[in-house]
Write an enzyme that holds these catalytic residues in place. Sequence first.
Site, PDB file in Angstrom:
ATOM      1  N   ASP A 197       0.867  -1.168   0.000  1.00 23.84           N
ATOM      2  CA  ASP A 197       0.000   0.000   0.000  1.00 23.84           C
ATOM      3  C   ASP A 197       0.912   1.228   0.000  1.00 23.84           C
ATOM      4  O   ASP A 197       2.082   1.150   0.396  1.00 23.84           O
ATOM      5  CB  ASP A 197      -0.892  -0.017   1.239  1.00 23.84           C
ATOM      6  CG  ASP A 197      -1.738   1.232   1.368  1.00 23.84           C
ATOM      7  OD1 ASP A 197      -2.419   1.593   0.394  1.00 23.84           O
ATOM      8  OD2 ASP A 197      -1.691   1.866   2.441  1.00 23.84           O
ATOM      9  N   ASP A 222      -0.066   5.109   0.819  1.00 21.29           N
ATOM     10  CA  ASP A 222      -0.249   6.118   1.865  1.00 21.29           C
ATOM     11  C   ASP A 222      -0.140   5.498   3.252  1.00 21.29           C
ATOM     12  O   ASP A 222      -0.881   4.577   3.591  1.00 21.29           O
ATOM     13  CB  ASP A 222      -1.614   6.794   1.715  1.00 21.29           C
ATOM     14  CG  ASP A 222      -1.739   7.551   0.408  1.00 21.29           C
ATOM     15  OD1 ASP A 222      -0.985   8.512   0.213  1.00 21.29           O
ATOM     16  OD2 ASP A 222      -2.579   7.159  -0.428  1.00 21.29           O
TER      17      ASP A 222
END
Length: 254
Positions: free
Chosen positions: A20, A22
């Site tokens: 991922d 952020d």
Amino acid sequence: MSAASPLAACLRRVRAVVFDTDGVLTDSARMHAAAWQEAFDACLAAAGGGRPFDPVDDYLRHVDGRSRLDGAAAFLASRGLALPPGSPDDPPGTGSVAAVAARKEEVFTALLREGGAPAWPGSVRLLHALRGAGVPCAAVSASRHATELLSRAGLLGLFGAVVDGNEAARLGLPGKPDPALFAEAARRLAVPPREAAVVEDAAAGVEAGRRGGFGLVVGVDRSGTPGHAAALRHHGADVVVTDPGELLVPGAAP
């Protein structure tokens, strides 16, 4: 991989890693939370008040890891606000779910243009160790800004694939907790999910990794809030760390 590998044992059995973006790779989750806070608090004020958006608890509970529209709808429903869905052409505002999401996008874009977000040092060390071990990596994000974030942070060249909100829209991929984004990233790396790992900080993303049949799901808890690590485990994390750098053997040089 040899016994001298700097990678922790759990990573030595996978052939690819999907990250991922952020909050895992870049310190941009706080920017997303600030943008959501401005958009949601304006909406709450227009509706007559109510408990303000909490940039930690509400962010983790309702919007982290989700697409803008899904996140906006989830938070507004939690406050009992039944706004119409609106359309993609709605201008930023408070009159529809799409308008609130557009306001968040407007604020986040301004914050991004002011300077971007730095990469987390532990994540950078892990990425270089994976590259040295010949393990390909991909970056995934529900945000349409992931490629720009990674480029500004100096990380883009470390990934064999990036699947972000733009790609999700182009391909018609549903957002997390559906595993479609992660599955597409693994496909682009030519590694089956069962032989790949997911590294994710949102409960929705951890659930997506588990539902997608990934061989290892790592939860990242940078929140410092009681219960988030437990929530990550509940949604399917095999391992929970406070920083991806913990997936390196202590003292090993990447």
